[in-house]
Design a protein around this motif. Structure first.
Motif, PDB file in Angstrom:
ATOM      1  N   GLN A 172       1.423  -1.766  -1.978  1.00 26.85           N
ATOM      2  CA  GLN A 172       2.729  -2.414  -1.950  1.00 26.85           C
ATOM      3  C   GLN A 172       3.657  -1.567  -1.079  1.00 26.85           C
ATOM      4  O   GLN A 172       3.344  -0.425  -0.766  1.00 26.85           O
ATOM      5  CB  GLN A 172       3.311  -2.521  -3.372  1.00 26.85           C
ATOM      6  CG  GLN A 172       3.239  -1.194  -4.126  1.00 26.85           C
ATOM      7  CD  GLN A 172       3.709  -1.286  -5.581  1.00 26.85           C
ATOM      8  OE1 GLN A 172       4.210  -2.312  -6.011  1.00 26.85           O
ATOM      9  NE2 GLN A 172       3.550  -0.204  -6.325  1.00 26.85           N
ATOM     10  N   SER A 174       6.574  -0.752  -2.108  1.00 33.68           N
ATOM     11  CA  SER A 174       7.505  -0.093  -3.040  1.00 33.68           C
ATOM     12  C   SER A 174       7.541   1.436  -2.927  1.00 33.68           C
ATOM     13  O   SER A 174       8.590   2.036  -3.208  1.00 33.68           O
ATOM     14  CB  SER A 174       7.205  -0.527  -4.476  1.00 33.68           C
ATOM     15  OG  SER A 174       7.415  -1.916  -4.606  1.00 33.68           O
ATOM     16  N   ARG A 198      -4.992  -4.786  -0.587  1.00 33.78           N
ATOM     17  CA  ARG A 198      -5.524  -4.991  -1.936  1.00 33.78           C
ATOM     18  C   ARG A 198      -6.916  -5.571  -1.834  1.00 33.78           C
ATOM     19  O   ARG A 198      -7.216  -6.288  -0.885  1.00 33.78           O
ATOM     20  CB  ARG A 198      -4.631  -5.960  -2.728  1.00 33.78           C
ATOM     21  CG  ARG A 198      -3.282  -5.344  -3.087  1.00 33.78           C
ATOM     22  CD  ARG A 198      -2.401  -6.309  -3.843  1.00 33.78           C
ATOM     23  NE  ARG A 198      -1.021  -5.796  -3.845  1.00 33.78           N
ATOM     24  CZ  ARG A 198       0.011  -6.435  -4.366  1.00 33.78           C
ATOM     25  NH1 ARG A 198      -0.156  -7.625  -4.917  1.00 33.78           N
ATOM     26  NH2 ARG A 198       1.217  -5.894  -4.314  1.00 33.78           N
ATOM     27  N   GLN A 212       4.375  -6.882   3.563  1.00 33.16           N
ATOM     28  CA  GLN A 212       5.493  -7.043   2.640  1.00 33.16           C
ATOM     29  C   GLN A 212       6.767  -6.519   3.293  1.00 33.16           C
ATOM     30  O   GLN A 212       6.719  -5.758   4.265  1.00 33.16           O
ATOM     31  CB  GLN A 212       5.270  -6.233   1.352  1.00 33.16           C
ATOM     32  CG  GLN A 212       4.209  -6.820   0.433  1.00 33.16           C
ATOM     33  CD  GLN A 212       4.197  -6.125  -0.927  1.00 33.16           C
ATOM     34  OE1 GLN A 212       4.539  -4.943  -1.038  1.00 33.16           O
ATOM     35  NE2 GLN A 212       3.802  -6.855  -1.952  1.00 33.16           N
ATOM     36  N   GLU A 214      10.050  -4.581   1.779  1.00 27.99           N
ATOM     37  CA  GLU A 214      10.699  -3.999   0.607  1.00 27.99           C
ATOM     38  C   GLU A 214      12.193  -3.897   0.897  1.00 27.99           C
ATOM     39  O   GLU A 214      12.596  -3.702   2.059  1.00 27.99           O
ATOM     40  CB  GLU A 214      10.146  -2.586   0.371  1.00 27.99           C
ATOM     41  CG  GLU A 214      10.485  -1.987  -0.976  1.00 27.99           C
ATOM     42  CD  GLU A 214       9.559  -2.539  -2.068  1.00 27.99           C
ATOM     43  OE1 GLU A 214       8.576  -3.215  -1.731  1.00 27.99           O
ATOM     44  OE2 GLU A 214       9.835  -2.279  -3.251  1.00 27.99           O
ATOM     45  N   GLY A 311      10.660  -7.072  -3.377  1.00 31.36           N
ATOM     46  CA  GLY A 311       9.507  -7.020  -2.479  1.00 31.36           C
ATOM     47  C   GLY A 311       9.077  -8.436  -2.170  1.00 31.36           C
ATOM     48  O   GLY A 311       8.986  -9.281  -3.063  1.00 31.36           O
TER      49      GLY A 311
END
Ligand code: PHE
Length: 341
Positions: A172, A174, A198, A212, A214, A311
């Motif tokens: 991610q 994050s 992933r 992504q 963020e 996100g």
């Protein structure tokens, strides 16, 4: 001597005529007319002639010299002309041959969507931040309050590099929250786009690598209301004035409370259609108020500072933005597909 002169003349003229280069010509000049040349050698023998013969031979020798000099000059000019001719031929340019068309590339639909999104956030005072795709579990999990044993840390979901599960491909964006807290002065407003990984099988909505974006704000007195206000404004800018949003409760280890934000389906206006799979709403992002534990782990006083974060899946946003129905098209890079944007 007369015969000698005649022979030199004949030989020399033939050799000059056959000379193929300026260098060869020069060699011949030395050979016949030079100080140690053949003609000079004959002239040196003049002394041995009788007084009557001398002027006759002298005249003859001068004639031979003149003939050779002229032949040298003529051959030189001819060689130069031939060389020029050859160069013109070699360097000839046919300006009537059609040129090769330059195919201009264009921006990938996902980057168009990203640029639009970043533009909105930059307009709201956010800084764009970049970070590593090979990440430490400390940033990806520990300091995001996802302790050992948290399901997202499982080997079946995450690409680890080492047996101890400390180094990984980030799952991610994050961890960029933590990296921002560690490196930036307060207050913080960042957006951080990038690839994440992933262990998912490829299908129309999944890929083991995706992007992504963020976002995070940390300041004094920030609340859930700020989160909703800001994200509503972004949704309106992205999808048009009056776009309706919906916040559903959710769970993330690093935000409390946590939510998911849906945007009302632009196709059916919420009634339900194939685009929103009959739901009337399309899920856009996960968000929440930054967990006080996350702030404290970064050395930020959670009594003074609060924050919110989100996100967002960038491919999904691009699919929506351009009404594309298969995620794989985004990655295949088929020019026939990409040309349409
Ligand atoms: N990182 C979360 C995910 O990948 C999304 C998220 C980011 C949720 C920030 C809340 C705050 O699903």
């Amino acid at each position: 001597m007369k015969e000698q002169l005649a022979k030199i003349k004949e030989e020399a003229l033939a050799a000059l005529q056959a000379a193929a280069s300026a260098a060869a010509l020069d060699e011949l000049r030395v050979k016949y007319l030079g100080k140690k040349g053949e003609l000079t050698a004959v002239l040196k023998m003049m002394g041995k002639l009788s007084p009557e013969e001398r002027p006759v031979m002298g005249q003859l020798a001068n004639d031979v010299r003149a003939a050779l000099e002229q032949a040298l000059e003529e051959r030189g000019t001819a060689l130069e002309a031939a060389a020029l001719e050859q160069r013109l031929k070699d360097e000839a340019l046919d300006v009537t041959i059609p040129g090769e068309a330059v195919t201009l590339g264009r921006q990938h639909p996902m980057n168009i969507a990203l640029d639009e999104l970043l533009d909105i956030f930059i307009g709201m005072g956010f800084t764009v931040m970049d970070g590593p795709e090979i990440e430490l579990a400390v940033y990806n999990f520990d300091r995001l309050n996802a302790e050992e044993g948290h399901p997202s840390r499982d080997w079946s979901d995450t690409f680890y590099f080492d047996e101890d599960s400390r180094v990984m491909l980030r799952s991610q964006t994050s961890p960029m929250q933590i990296r921002a807290m560690d490196t930036m002065p307060l207050p913080i407003r960042i957006v951080a786009p990038g690839r994440v990984y992933r262990k998912d099988e490829v299908d129309a909505t999944h890929s083991p690598m995706f992007n992504q974006v963020e976002g995070m704000v940390i300041d004094k007195g920030v609340t859930m209301a700020d989160l909703k206000g800001a994200l509503n404004a972004v949704a309106e800018k992205l999808f048009g004035h009056g776009t309706k949003t919906r916040f559903r409760p959710h769970h993330f280890p690093f935000t409390e409370p946590s939510c998911e934000m849906d945007v009302q389906c632009h196709k059916c206006g919420g009634r339900g259609c194939p685009t929103c799979k009959g739901e009337g709403w399309i899920e856009l992002l996960g968000a929440g108020v930054v967990h006080p534990k996350v702030l404290e782990m970064a050395g930020i006083d959670s009594e003074v500072y609060t924050g919110w974060a989100f996100g967002l899946g960038l491919e999904r946003l691009a699919l929506r933005r351009f009404k594309i129905d298969d995620l794989r098209l985004i990655f295949e890079n088929d020019v026939r597909f990409l040309e349409q944007f």
